[in-house]
Design a protein around this motif. Structure first.
Motif, short mmCIF file in Angstrom:
data_model
loop_
_atom_site.label_atom_id
_atom_site.label_comp_id
_atom_site.label_asym_id
_atom_site.label_seq_id
_atom_site.Cartn_x
_atom_site.Cartn_y
_atom_site.Cartn_z
N ALA A 77 0.85 -1.19 0.00
CA ALA A 77 0.00 0.00 0.00
C ALA A 77 0.89 1.25 0.00
N LYS A 78 0.49 2.24 -0.79
CA LYS A 78 1.19 3.52 -0.84
C LYS A 78 2.65 3.37 -1.25
N ALA A 79 2.92 2.39 -2.11
CA ALA A 79 4.30 2.21 -2.60
C ALA A 79 4.66 3.34 -3.55
N LYS A 82 9.23 1.88 -8.47
CA LYS A 82 9.20 0.45 -8.82
C LYS A 82 9.86 -0.38 -7.73
N HIS A 83 9.32 -1.57 -7.51
CA HIS A 83 9.82 -2.44 -6.45
C HIS A 83 9.89 -3.88 -6.96
N PRO A 84 10.55 -4.77 -6.22
CA PRO A 84 10.66 -6.17 -6.66
C PRO A 84 9.36 -6.95 -6.46
N SER A 100 -2.94 -13.96 4.09
CA SER A 100 -2.11 -13.45 5.19
C SER A 100 -0.71 -14.03 5.20
N ASP A 101 -0.52 -15.23 4.61
CA ASP A 101 0.82 -15.81 4.66
C ASP A 101 1.78 -15.20 3.64
N VAL A 106 5.08 -8.53 1.32
CA VAL A 106 4.49 -7.22 1.03
C VAL A 106 5.04 -6.18 1.99
N SER A 107 5.16 -6.53 3.26
CA SER A 107 5.68 -5.60 4.25
C SER A 107 7.12 -5.20 3.95
N ALA A 108 7.85 -6.11 3.31
CA ALA A 108 9.24 -5.82 2.94
C ALA A 108 9.34 -5.00 1.65
N GLY A 109 8.20 -4.79 0.96
CA GLY A 109 8.21 -3.97 -0.24
C GLY A 109 8.08 -4.72 -1.54
#
Length: 322
Positions: A77-79, A82-84, A100-101, A106-109
């Protein structure tokens, strides 16, 4: 360590026993061209599941044969920028798992895409019309059809290609930093995907399935996930009159034959007591990979939960953030 396979020193040089069809490269060139000619008809809609740190979507695309194929897609969210991304593949008969798993990535980007394999435990369609048995599993589905392109796993491998390419093409994804991962069937699909999508940055295959079918048969381990091999011979070729033809046909969907095409870096994880996907069959694929690679062994473990393995894979993929 008790041996359930050949000695480790021999496995480190073992190159498989299953055949390579003479037209293997043409088969896959034509298959990829068929995929390219199939409009993806991408559909992306917000999922019922949402999280404060992730945007979650139901992703549908059209694969070969007109099948509609499903995947879960999550992105930060709100990235900004560009990310991996990582593409995930599940075990035989299962599905893409819980939303959820995937939130650690996602939290790491990372953007995360998790495939539902056709006709298994998820939502994807199996639309392959074939001649022959459909009773005992997906490896042998299409093996007796006059057209080898009716092999179901051929179409499943192409689904991994399509999903990976769709993720690479997303505006917020850095196409040079996309990885693939999975265990068992997911490990086999990871190797197939890496062999067919040379642009992948990295891949992690945990005790991969779908490799060196004849070796499985010769070890008398055509049981559990491989039981359909035994079923086929008992029901359709009890004297093994067509054994060579059978294993050559399966050679089109044997990931050890796709392994030499891999260009990305590879992490493979093997339990040396694995009686479901024998270690030698995994080495058959690993030893044919010529790109940068690493092989981690669990000497006392089989086809099961491996302590610390999830952390190992997470850290391996996190290297794409650097």
């Amino acid at each position: 360590m008790m041996l359930i396979d050949m000695p480790l020193a021999e496995m480190k040089t073992y190159l498989g026993s299953s055949p390579l069809p003479k037209d293997f490269d043409r088969y896959w060139a034509e298959s990829l061209a068929e995929l390219d000619a199939t409009p993806p008809e991408l559909e992306l809609t917000p999922a019922k599941f949402q999280s404060p740190n992730a945007e979650c979507f139901d992703l549908w695309f059209t694969g070969t044969g007109g099948a509609r194929v499903y995947a879960k897609l999550l992105r930060p969210a709100k990235a900004s920028g560009k990310h991996p991304a990582v593409v995930q593949f599940h075990g035989y008969s299962a599905n893409s798992g819980d939303w959820s798993d995937k939130l650690n990535f996602v939290s790491a980007g990372f953007t995360v895409a998790a495939l539902d394999v056709r006709g298994q435990g998820g939502l994807s369609q199996d639309m392959t019309p074939i001649k022959g048995t459909t009773l005992r599993g997906h490896i042998i589905r299409g093996v007796d059809d006059p057209d080898p392109k009716k092999l179901l796993f051929r179409n499943i491998y192409l689904d991994t290609v399509r999903l990976t390419r769709l993720v690479m093409a997303m505006d917020d994804v850095d196409e040079t930093r996309v990885g693939a991962m999975g265990g068992s069937q997911g490990g086999g699909l990871t190797l197939a995907c890496a062999g067919l999508v040379p642009e992948l940055n990295r891949a992690c295959a945990v005790f991969p399935f779908l490799s060196d079918y004849r070796r499985v048969w010769n070890m008398d381990l055509a049981k559990a996930a491989y039981e359909e091999l035994q079923y086929y011979f008992r029901q359709f070729d009890p004297t093994h009159a067509r054994e060579e033809e059978f294993f050559e046909r399966l050679g089109y969907i044997d990931v050890q034959n796709l392994a030499p095409r891999i260009r990305c870096q590879i992490l493979m994880v093997t339990g040396l007591m694995d009686t479901v996907c024998p270690p030698s069959t995994q080495f058959a694929a690993y030893n044919k990979i010529t790109s940068r690679k690493e092989h981690v062994f669990y000497p006392d473990f089989g086809h099961e939960w491996l302590p610390g393995n999830g952390d190992l894979i997470f850290q391996y993929m996190l290297e794409m953030l650097q």
